[in-house]
Write an enzyme that holds these catalytic residues in place. Structure first.
Site, PDB file in Angstrom:
ATOM      1  N   LEU A 247       6.006   4.666  -8.939  1.00 49.41           N
ATOM      2  CA  LEU A 247       6.816   3.560  -8.423  1.00 49.41           C
ATOM      3  C   LEU A 247       7.112   2.568  -9.537  1.00 49.41           C
ATOM      4  O   LEU A 247       8.187   1.985  -9.610  1.00 49.41           O
ATOM      5  CB  LEU A 247       6.048   2.836  -7.320  1.00 49.41           C
ATOM      6  CG  LEU A 247       6.471   3.099  -5.883  1.00 49.41           C
ATOM      7  CD1 LEU A 247       5.657   2.225  -4.946  1.00 49.41           C
ATOM      8  CD2 LEU A 247       7.961   2.822  -5.683  1.00 49.41           C
TER       9      LEU A 247
ATOM     10  N   ILE B 175       9.981   3.651 -11.593  1.00 44.98           N
ATOM     11  CA  ILE B 175      11.227   3.420 -10.853  1.00 44.98           C
ATOM     12  C   ILE B 175      11.592   1.939 -10.915  1.00 44.98           C
ATOM     13  O   ILE B 175      12.750   1.566 -11.104  1.00 44.98           O
ATOM     14  CB  ILE B 175      11.078   3.882  -9.381  1.00 44.98           C
ATOM     15  CG1 ILE B 175      10.834   5.396  -9.349  1.00 44.98           C
ATOM     16  CG2 ILE B 175      12.310   3.525  -8.568  1.00 44.98           C
ATOM     17  CD1 ILE B 175      10.396   5.923  -7.999  1.00 44.98           C
ATOM     18  N   HIS B 176      10.561   1.109 -10.808  1.00 41.66           N
ATOM     19  CA  HIS B 176      10.773  -0.339 -10.885  1.00 41.66           C
ATOM     20  C   HIS B 176      11.350  -0.723 -12.260  1.00 41.66           C
ATOM     21  O   HIS B 176      12.258  -1.553 -12.350  1.00 41.66           O
ATOM     22  CB  HIS B 176       9.435  -1.044 -10.640  1.00 41.66           C
ATOM     23  CG  HIS B 176       9.504  -2.533 -10.716  1.00 41.66           C
ATOM     24  ND1 HIS B 176      10.368  -3.270  -9.937  1.00 41.66           N
ATOM     25  CD2 HIS B 176       8.836  -3.424 -11.469  1.00 41.66           C
ATOM     26  CE1 HIS B 176      10.210  -4.556 -10.216  1.00 41.66           C
ATOM     27  NE2 HIS B 176       9.285  -4.675 -11.153  1.00 41.66           N
ATOM     28  N   ALA B 177      10.837  -0.093 -13.314  1.00 37.27           N
ATOM     29  CA  ALA B 177      11.335  -0.382 -14.662  1.00 37.27           C
ATOM     30  C   ALA B 177      12.812   0.011 -14.773  1.00 37.27           C
ATOM     31  O   ALA B 177      13.621  -0.710 -15.350  1.00 37.27           O
ATOM     32  CB  ALA B 177      10.508   0.369 -15.706  1.00 37.27           C
TER      33      ALA B 177
ATOM     34  N   GLN C  75      14.883  -2.560 -13.140  1.00 40.69           N
ATOM     35  CA  GLN C  75      15.068  -3.738 -13.990  1.00 40.69           C
ATOM     36  C   GLN C  75      16.116  -3.465 -15.063  1.00 40.69           C
ATOM     37  O   GLN C  75      16.923  -4.318 -15.394  1.00 40.69           O
ATOM     38  CB  GLN C  75      13.747  -4.099 -14.687  1.00 40.69           C
ATOM     39  CG  GLN C  75      12.621  -4.452 -13.754  1.00 40.69           C
ATOM     40  CD  GLN C  75      12.794  -5.824 -13.152  1.00 40.69           C
ATOM     41  OE1 GLN C  75      13.298  -6.723 -13.793  1.00 40.69           O
ATOM     42  NE2 GLN C  75      12.418  -5.962 -11.906  1.00 40.69           N
TER      43      GLN C  75
END
Lengths: 107, 103
Positions: free
Chosen positions: A72, A75-77, A80
């Protein structure tokens, strides 16, 4: 995983800093300082490129079958990253628009 | 007890920094409550904190948050390198410096 986490955090902090520069560029152009705005875009790009280097290395690793597990956090990176790129695109347009508005002397 | 609030885009990555900061606080014998929220939550939490640290990915909100807290609480952006390395001790030290050595 620990090494991967650090890579992901480095992506986040780089592309996040890039986004910060782009937003600062927008503020500068709004105040009429187009040359500062352009400088801030260039500054931001340096950080975006750093993030991009780490990200593309991860993608290449995966393509060659040595990929690490997708988390996750990764995916978050990417989220961003995408946000920074989108902001840059829009800010560059707005700098042009503000530049024209400033020349016309309306605000 | 020191209350340190961290904020980032979704609170997800920063919550991992929180873990490392908590460990650093334990090692130093400092009583601290450290927690992470998405930036939209700062408004709801701001009244119970001693210091607010922002993730580099929301650095552009620094002025907005400072205005939100009427400059009554120190607000700063976490150093990019420390964040990238998830250096809990460095970020904790930054927070402690901002509040002037702790309460």
């Amino acid at each position: 995983m620990e090494g991967l986490e650090e890579k992901i955090f480095t992506i986040i902090s780089n592309v996040g800093t890039a986004k910060g520069r782009y937003v600062a560029a927008l503020n500068a152009s709004k105040k009429g300082d187009i040359s500062l705005a352009n400088q801030l875009i260039k500054d931001g790009d340096k950080f975006l490129i750093e993030g991009h280097k780490i990200h593309s290395k991860l993608v290449q690793q995966e393509a060659s079958g040595e990929g690490e597990s997708i988390s996750l956090l990764l995916i978050h990176a990417e989220d961003q990253f995408m946000s920074a790129e989108t902001v840059k695109l829009l800010v560059k347009e707005l700098i042009e628009v503000y530049g024209k508005i400033n020349k016309l002397g309306i605000s | 007890m020191i209350h340190i609030l961290l904020a980032c885009a979704s609170g997800m990555s920063t919550s991992m920094v929180v873990k490392n900061m908590e460990k650093a606080a334990r090692d130093k014998g400092i009583e601290a409550k450290i927690w992470a929220v998405p930036e939209v939550e700062v408004e709801n939490e701001k009244d119970h904190v001693d210091v607010i640290l922002l993730g580099p990915q929301v650095s552009f909100l620094e002025d907005e948050v400072k205005t939100m807290v009427n400059n009554k609480i120190p607000v700063a952006v976490i150093d990019m390198m420390d964040y990238g390395k998830m250096n809990g001790e460095a970020v904790l030290n930054q927070a402690l410096e901002l509040i002037g050595g702790g309460k």
